[in-house]
Design a protein around this motif. Sequence first.
Motif, PDB file in Angstrom:
ATOM      1  N   GLN A 150       6.619   7.230   2.699  1.00  0.00           N
ATOM      2  CA  GLN A 150       5.922   6.032   2.212  1.00  0.00           C
ATOM      3  C   GLN A 150       6.843   4.818   2.279  1.00  0.00           C
ATOM      4  O   GLN A 150       6.431   3.725   2.684  1.00  0.00           O
ATOM      5  N   ALA A 178       8.231  10.785  -1.244  1.00  0.00           N
ATOM      6  CA  ALA A 178       8.158   9.327  -1.310  1.00  0.00           C
ATOM      7  C   ALA A 178       8.830   8.669  -0.106  1.00  0.00           C
ATOM      8  O   ALA A 178       8.539   7.506   0.210  1.00  0.00           O
ATOM      9  N   GLU A 233       7.257   3.663   5.825  1.00  0.00           N
ATOM     10  CA  GLU A 233       6.096   2.889   6.282  1.00  0.00           C
ATOM     11  C   GLU A 233       6.157   1.461   5.759  1.00  0.00           C
ATOM     12  O   GLU A 233       5.873   0.502   6.488  1.00  0.00           O
ATOM     13  N   GLN A 266       0.812  -1.225   0.000  1.00  0.00           N
ATOM     14  CA  GLN A 266       0.000   0.000   0.000  1.00  0.00           C
ATOM     15  C   GLN A 266       0.845   1.276   0.000  1.00  0.00           C
ATOM     16  O   GLN A 266       0.553   2.196  -0.776  1.00  0.00           O
ATOM     17  N   PRO A 267       1.879   1.399   0.841  1.00  0.00           N
ATOM     18  CA  PRO A 267       2.712   2.621   0.755  1.00  0.00           C
ATOM     19  C   PRO A 267       3.800   2.535  -0.310  1.00  0.00           C
ATOM     20  O   PRO A 267       4.225   3.567  -0.841  1.00  0.00           O
ATOM     21  N   TYR A 268       4.264   1.319  -0.608  1.00  0.00           N
ATOM     22  CA  TYR A 268       5.381   1.184  -1.553  1.00  0.00           C
ATOM     23  C   TYR A 268       4.959   1.568  -2.972  1.00  0.00           C
ATOM     24  O   TYR A 268       5.687   2.284  -3.669  1.00  0.00           O
ATOM     25  N   ALA A 312       4.760   5.215  -3.505  1.00  0.00           N
ATOM     26  CA  ALA A 312       6.107   5.787  -3.442  1.00  0.00           C
ATOM     27  C   ALA A 312       6.781   5.688  -4.813  1.00  0.00           C
ATOM     28  O   ALA A 312       7.423   6.644  -5.278  1.00  0.00           O
TER      29      ALA A 312
END
Length: 242
Positions: free
Chosen positions: A169, A166, A172, A135-137, A140
């Motif tokens: 992200q 980025a 995270e 989800q964050p990668y 990013a």
Amino acid sequence: GIVLLVQSSSESQAVEEADKYVAEALGYIDEVDEIEDDLIEETQDLDFSVGAEQFQVQVDSIQDQLETATTKLDAAASSLQKIDRPSLPDWWDTYIALLDQAYDEKRQTYEEWDEFITRMAEMAEFTDVPRAMVQPYTPALAIVAQAMAQHDAAHYASAKNAANTALPQLAEARQHMNRASQLEPGIDLSQVSAAITQVETFIPDFQTLCDLGNAGMWAEHNALVDQLRPRFNSLQRDISFD
């Protein structure tokens, strides 16, 4: 005769008190058995598909009931401890010893039950890890791609600032990766770590590229572009794992 009468009266009183405390203990055990019926049903109904957060709600409910059952077990044991066993006939001592044994076994079962449920919650959380990392990668990477496009359009300052957004992200994503390692110490996440590191190390070099473009240092800028373009193209797009 008087001595025998006194002994008989004392034994009778001890038996009467023992009856009372045993009945009290068995009353607690009956309550425990009712709780256990619900515990079995709730444990059988556990469902990983609801996600880690909702699964934890189910686990919390089971653990609360286990705590209640254990408290009642302890109350039953406390009642049995009040019995004056030396004043009772031998068969009473055997009977109470069996009740004590049953208490110890059931309490151990509930401790193991709690450990099992805790492990199940960790497994449920672990099943959410790939999604939580992706989800964050993924955004990013999208930010880095957008920054690269801004650079190619000669918007160097904007590109540099965009790339910087980025980093949280990626942090995270790494946090979720570390949590996965804690939940399953034996799992090999080296490829995931390397993918995140690859993007993390690309960003400051890319920002240096933007500074060179913004300063009009074209020889240095163009040389660095030739290095960074292949690195950008090789960034890992997918960090999910089985």
